[in-house]
Write an enzyme that holds these catalytic residues in place. Structure first.
Site, PDB file in Angstrom:
ATOM      1  N   CYS A  11     -11.560   6.005   2.684  1.00  0.00           N
ATOM      2  CA  CYS A  11     -10.937   5.114   1.863  1.00  0.00           C
ATOM      3  C   CYS A  11     -11.439   4.236   0.912  1.00  0.00           C
ATOM      4  CB  CYS A  11     -10.011   4.203   2.770  1.00  0.00           C
ATOM      5  SG  CYS A  11      -8.924   3.011   2.052  1.00  0.00           S
ATOM      6  N   ARG A  35       5.397  15.729   6.470  1.00  0.00           N
ATOM      7  CA  ARG A  35       5.216  15.211   4.839  1.00  0.00           C
ATOM      8  C   ARG A  35       3.889  16.069   4.416  1.00  0.00           C
ATOM      9  NH1 ARG A  35       5.813   9.855   4.280  1.00  0.00           N
ATOM     10  NH2 ARG A  35       7.959  10.515   4.157  1.00  0.00           N
ATOM     11  N   CYS A  45     -12.619   2.505   7.207  1.00  0.00           N
ATOM     12  CA  CYS A  45     -12.034   3.709   6.988  1.00  0.00           C
ATOM     13  C   CYS A  45     -12.890   4.816   6.189  1.00  0.00           C
ATOM     14  CB  CYS A  45     -10.627   3.794   6.988  1.00  0.00           C
ATOM     15  SG  CYS A  45      -9.659   2.648   8.087  1.00  0.00           S
ATOM     16  N   CYS A  54       6.508   6.305  11.066  1.00  0.00           N
ATOM     17  CA  CYS A  54       5.869   7.481  10.234  1.00  0.00           C
ATOM     18  C   CYS A  54       4.301   7.375  10.496  1.00  0.00           C
ATOM     19  CB  CYS A  54       5.996   6.933   8.734  1.00  0.00           C
ATOM     20  SG  CYS A  54       4.979   8.154   7.578  1.00  0.00           S
ATOM     21  N   CYS A  94       9.810   1.897   3.487  1.00  0.00           N
ATOM     22  CA  CYS A  94       8.676   2.061   4.204  1.00  0.00           C
ATOM     23  C   CYS A  94       7.882   0.998   3.981  1.00  0.00           C
ATOM     24  CB  CYS A  94       8.240   3.505   4.126  1.00  0.00           C
ATOM     25  SG  CYS A  94       6.902   3.947   5.399  1.00  0.00           S
ATOM     26  N   CYS A 103     -10.065  -4.295   1.523  1.00  0.00           N
ATOM     27  CA  CYS A 103      -9.832  -4.238   2.686  1.00  0.00           C
ATOM     28  C   CYS A 103     -11.074  -4.467   3.827  1.00  0.00           C
ATOM     29  CB  CYS A 103      -9.137  -3.067   3.166  1.00  0.00           C
ATOM     30  SG  CYS A 103      -8.600  -2.817   4.781  1.00  0.00           S
ATOM     31  N   CYS A 136       8.120   3.602  -0.442  1.00  0.00           N
ATOM     32  CA  CYS A 136       7.061   3.038   0.412  1.00  0.00           C
ATOM     33  C   CYS A 136       6.143   2.181  -0.052  1.00  0.00           C
ATOM     34  CB  CYS A 136       6.070   4.534   1.055  1.00  0.00           C
ATOM     35  SG  CYS A 136       7.077   5.702   1.717  1.00  0.00           S
TER      36      CYS A 136
HETATM   37  S1  SF4 Z   1      -7.054   3.178   5.411  1.00  0.00           S
HETATM   38 FE1  SF4 Z   1      -8.228   1.752   3.644  1.00  0.00          FE
HETATM   39  S2  SF4 Z   1      -6.691  -0.052   3.341  1.00  0.00           S
HETATM   40 FE2  SF4 Z   1      -6.365   1.159   5.169  1.00  0.00          FE
HETATM   41  S3  SF4 Z   1      -7.360  -0.052   6.674  1.00  0.00           S
HETATM   42 FE3  SF4 Z   1      -8.602   1.671   6.378  1.00  0.00          FE
HETATM   43  S4  SF4 Z   1      -9.965   0.642   4.546  1.00  0.00           S
HETATM   44 FE4  SF4 Z   1      -8.035  -0.492   4.712  1.00  0.00          FE
END
Ligand code: SF4
Length: 329
Positions: free
Chosen positions: A74, A274, A71, A202, A142, A67, A111
């Site tokens: 992540c 949740r 984040c 959600c 979901c 990705c 999901c």
């Molecule tokens: S949480 Fe992870 S998968 Fe989702 S947008 Fe952020 S970096 Fe990408």
């Protein structure tokens, strides 16, 4: 204000559902003496739900890793070296096989998560085929696919998608310390497209990322001030993954996590709250307190996207011990 100076609980009443929560009000809830807070959350929980029922969802990563977002929590971000290998979108047959297994394991909602910044229109078409197939099995659906345009949200709605997950993650003030590649407003815009398309929302966040108490107040106040409360509110405890910037984040006191669940229940009394990521490292006692404080949904299955989740048997034993049962659709 110290705990001893916390304001008394308001008189017992059903509390009308409100979308105008102020930070002062939410902060005052967080500062209630613990038994008062949990009592009020439990009281409201049973006004709107059967407190012995837990909604069970299963989450499958249909497109893992690679990705472009950053984040900080992540393991699927391409910016961090976490050992997660980028994969292509799963094919329809494999997704439906997983959905059948989830259903026979007791899940009522399936999901599907994809590690995209925002899907291309052809990706949305592929996911729509998955939604149609999963719904035909009798499961709620979901998806969490990143940012959506208004058209993409409408297309997903036409395929029958029941819920779209898009978290606010934290308070607006702390957000920039966690994500720089999309703004808080981007997230609110996607939530607006999803809501306008008629898909259930959600939306929740993550605690234990090094945020302050005021950020937990800000996160709940923002969620509870959305024009319509999210139907599902996942509250996650950070899972610290080696290689991510938050790998060394300080552990959050589990009682602070329970407080966050309780305040979410009080501020959004009709939402399903949740108990989401982070249960793998959570004691049974903490989870039991969360259910007492109004949590009424869990993710079920050995993996949450790429991070571990308690084994099914362990969950079933815990629900049995607590006399809880799966919510039927
Ligand atoms: S949480 Fe992870 S998968 Fe989702 S947008 Fe952020 S970096 Fe990408």
């Amino acid at each position: 204000m110290s705990l001893a100076e916390s304001p008394p609980l308001p008189a017992a009443n059903p509390r009308p559902v409100r979308n105008d929560w102020t930070r002062d009000e939410v902060r005052a809830l967080f500062r209630l003496p613990f038994p008062e807070l949990v009592y009020e959350a439990a009281r409201l929980h049973r006004l709107h739900f059967d407190p012995t029922e837990v909604q069970i969802s299963t989450l499958l990563s249909i497109k893992t890793g690679g990705c472009p977002e950053d984040c900080a929590y992540c393991p699927q971000s391409a910016k961090y070296d976490t050992g997660v290998t980028a994969e292509k979108l799963m094919d329809l047959g494999a997704v439906l096989a997983e959905a059948r297994a989830a259903k026979s394991g007791g899940a009522s909602r399936f999901c599907m998560g994809a590690a995209w910044r925002s899907p291309k229109d052809r990706d949305v078409e592929n996911v729509c085929a998955m939604v149609e197939g999963v719904k035909a099995l009798g499961l709620e659906t979901c998806a969490t696919l990143g940012m959506l345009t208004a058209d993409q949200a409408r297309r997903l709605k036409r395929s029958g998608l029941d819920y779209y997950n898009h978290n606010l993650d934290t308070s607006p003030e702390f957000y920039g310390a966690i994500i720089t590649t999309r703004t808080y407003q981007d997230r609110l815009d996607t939530l607006d497209h999803v809501r306008s398309a008629g898909i259930n929302v959600c939306c929740g966040g993550i605690v234990g990322m090094g945020e302050g108490a005021e950020d937990r107040v800000g996160m709940i106040a923002t969620l509870a001030s959305l024009p319509v409360h999210p139907e599902s509110v996942p509250i996650n405890m950070l899972v610290r993954v080696e290689g991510t910037p938050l790998a060394g984040a300080r552990t959050l006191d589990p009682l602070e996590f329970v407080r966050t669940i309780a305040v979410a229940r009080i501020c959004m009394p009709k939402s399903v709250v949740r108990l989401s990521a982070g249960r793998e490292d959570m004691s049974e006692e903490t989870q039991a307190l969360c259910f007492l404080a109004g949590a009424n949904s869990i993710f079920y299955g050995p993996k949450l996207l790429t991070t571990p989740n308690p084994e099914r048997d362990r969950d079933m034993r815990l629900l049995d011990k607590l006399g809880l049962r799966a919510m039927q659709r």
